[in-house]
Design a protein around this motif. Structure first.
Motif, short mmCIF file in Angstrom:
data_model
loop_
_atom_site.label_atom_id
_atom_site.label_comp_id
_atom_site.label_asym_id
_atom_site.label_seq_id
_atom_site.Cartn_x
_atom_site.Cartn_y
_atom_site.Cartn_z
N ALA A 145 0.83 -1.21 0.50
CA ALA A 145 0.15 -0.06 0.05
C ALA A 145 1.31 1.05 -0.03
CB ALA A 145 -0.72 0.03 0.99
N GLN A 150 -0.84 5.88 -2.98
CA GLN A 150 -2.27 6.62 -2.86
C GLN A 150 -2.21 7.20 -2.18
OE1 GLN A 150 -3.96 6.04 -5.51
NE2 GLN A 150 -2.54 5.25 -6.97
N ASP A 152 -4.94 7.92 -0.10
CA ASP A 152 -5.92 7.58 1.05
C ASP A 152 -5.35 5.99 1.10
OD1 ASP A 152 -6.04 5.97 -1.06
OD2 ASP A 152 -8.57 6.45 -0.36
N ALA A 153 -3.46 4.86 1.01
CA ALA A 153 -3.97 3.48 0.46
C ALA A 153 -3.68 2.92 1.86
CB ALA A 153 -2.33 3.64 0.10
N LYS A 155 -5.40 4.38 5.37
CA LYS A 155 -6.50 4.66 6.11
C LYS A 155 -6.51 3.97 6.82
CE LYS A 155 -6.21 8.57 4.61
NZ LYS A 155 -5.32 9.67 5.59
N ASP A 157 -9.55 2.24 7.25
CA ASP A 157 -11.18 0.60 6.29
C ASP A 157 -10.01 0.43 5.84
OD1 ASP A 157 -10.05 3.55 5.16
OD2 ASP A 157 -11.91 3.09 4.02
N LYS A 158 -8.63 0.37 5.34
CA LYS A 158 -7.89 -0.51 4.19
C LYS A 158 -7.00 -0.52 4.67
CE LYS A 158 -9.19 2.39 0.18
NZ LYS A 158 -8.14 3.25 0.54
N ALA A 161 -9.24 -3.88 5.86
CA ALA A 161 -9.34 -4.61 4.77
C ALA A 161 -8.94 -5.46 4.92
CB ALA A 161 -10.12 -3.97 3.68
#
Length: 454
Positions: A145, A150, A152-153, A155, A157-158, A161
């Motif tokens: 990530a 990126q 928001d890679a 964040k 929630d990521k 996940a």
């Protein structure tokens, strides 16, 4: 522009320069725009990097490891999952793993830097994954990530996940991620890094030999080959494989040598109004130190013990006045400043209690923590919440920020010792020279009959 840029780069690769700079840095700090150190753009020679000839005693503790415990070479890395240079060095580490195989093991320690807002959560997630035996899977996901660039890679929630993707028990994951011992493990790693002088990321110790920054493969190879020779010599002398690492580091230094005392900077006396903000120290001071600071700035945190030493040494003569300068590239700095100044509305002592908690837990700055600390300090919570979001508090901070530019305090921490400018987290000796000089001048004025102001 170049000087500000280079300071930011230095923080990420471990060359600590003294204090954080603003402006251009704010424009270029996202993961979407990889930072580039001009010195690193040039192919490095195969010679070992400077400083790698000194051995440090780097204990491993319970840190996650990859490779055989009896490997000849142990590479301990302090890293930050949001640091672009930590992401960049991953390919080099993979190359080392391929080329040296069972001769090398890797040990990972955490140092999420304050200017990387997503790094602390990622570090906690990795520790939670480690509790379920999947640290390295999570490590790889997090750096994939990071290297995606990126913004928001990483964040929350990521990251969550990723935890699901590697098959973690999510209920246990959330419990472990939020456990106090998880945050403590990170603080312990950071404390060890600070003791060893590993102040930036990535930072490596190869059988105790320091390598700072995302160096090219050839630089790592030179150090690894030297350490292989040491390891082979130790084994040939009868050292057991299981005892090899401890043998190789047993006579190492516990930390870098203390820097020589720095002389006080050249006089740059300025007429600086201390304002009506928070203060601590002498009620009738001979010396007033006006400090512009930022609760998320790592250098502002680093200078705190020095300021405490100043107050203890000059308790009857020195007052320290706080003024706010939350830097734009520190996302938690402005909310922290508002929370602290809202505490000040309920008493000067309340501000300093909040101030102490913020710097003691700098990596945990968040709205939830501000409220927790407000309760701990004993504030009227409803009034504090109202004040924190008030235009009045915002205006006070904006006024401090504007005045900082007016007097030339363009980075944090910045100090004015009776108007004499000191820039950055300088050692006690630097402040001492300026303070002693100002006390002598004050004493001369008092002898001549000048009245001491309150």
């Amino acid at each position: 522009m170049k000087s500000n840029w280079n300071v930011f780069v230095a923080v990420c690769v471990g060359a600590v320069a003294g204090f954080a700079i603003r402006d251009q840095m704010a424009k270029s700090s996202s993961l979407g725009s990889p930072l580039r150190n001009p010195q690193q753009a040039v192919a490095a020679p195969s010679a070992a990097p400077p400083g790698s000839d000194q051995i440090y005693k780097v204990t491993l503790g319970d840190a996650p490891q990859k490779g055989r415990a009896e490997a000849k070479v142990t590479i301990v890395e302090w890293s930050d999952f949001q640091c672009p240079f930590c992401g960049r060095v991953i390919d080099t580490l993979h190359q080392i793993e391929r080329n040296y195989g069972s001769d090398v093991r890797f040990v990972f320690k955490h140092n999420p830097l304050p200017m990387h807002p997503d790094a602390p959560y990622a570090a906690k997630a990795a520790i939670a994954a480690e509790k379920q035996g999947k640290f390295w899977q999570m490590h790889d996901k997090l750096f994939e990530a990071n290297n995606s660039r990126q913004p928001d890679a990483l964040k929350q929630d990521k990251v969550d996940a990723m935890a699901r993707d590697i098959g973690l028990d999510m209920e246990r994951y959330q419990r472990d991620l939020n456990a106090p011992e998880t945050a403590q493990a990170i603080r312990d790693d950071q404390a060890q890094a600070a003791k060893l002088g590993a102040s930036g990321t990535p930072h490596f110790f190869i059988d105790g030999a320091r390598v700072s920054g995302a160096m090219p493969y050839e630089s790592f190879k030179a150090v690894i080959e030297a350490q292989l020779r040491r390891a082979n010599a130790a084994l040939a002398s009868g050292v057991q494989k299981k005892d090899l690492y401890e043998h190789l580091i047993k006579d190492g230094q516990s930390g870098p040598p203390a820097p020589p005392p720095q002389a006080a900077p050249p006089p740059q006396a300025r007429n600086v109004d201390p304002g009506d903000g928070p203060w601590t120290g002498a009620k009738k001071p001979k010396v007033t130190i006006v400090e512009w600071s930022d609760f998320q700035c790592p250098y502002c945190s680093r200078v705190e013990p020095t300021l405490k030493q100043i107050l203890e040494t000059y308790k009857d003569d020195v007052r320290i006045v706080w003024r706010n300068e939350p830097l734009g590239f520190h996302p938690n700095a402005m909310p922290a400043a508002k929370a602290a100044m809202a505490a000040f509305k309920q008493g000067n002592d309340k501000f300093w209690k909040m101030h102490a908690l913020m710097f003691a837990h700098q990596n945990e700055l968040s709205e939830a923590k501000y409220e927790e600390w407000a309760k701990q300090v004993g504030l009227n919570l409803a009034q504090w919440k109202k004040d924190k979001e008030s235009p009045e508090i915002a205006a006070l901070i904006a006024k401090d920020n504007s005045y900082a530019q007016q007097v030339g305090a363009e980075g944090t921490p910045s100090f004015f010792v009776n108007g004499k400018f000191i820039s950055g987290a300088m050692p006690f000796e630097t402040f001492k020279g300026a303070i002693d000089e100002q006390i002598r001048k004050a004493d001369e004025l008092l002898k001549k009959g000048t009245k001491q102001e309150k």
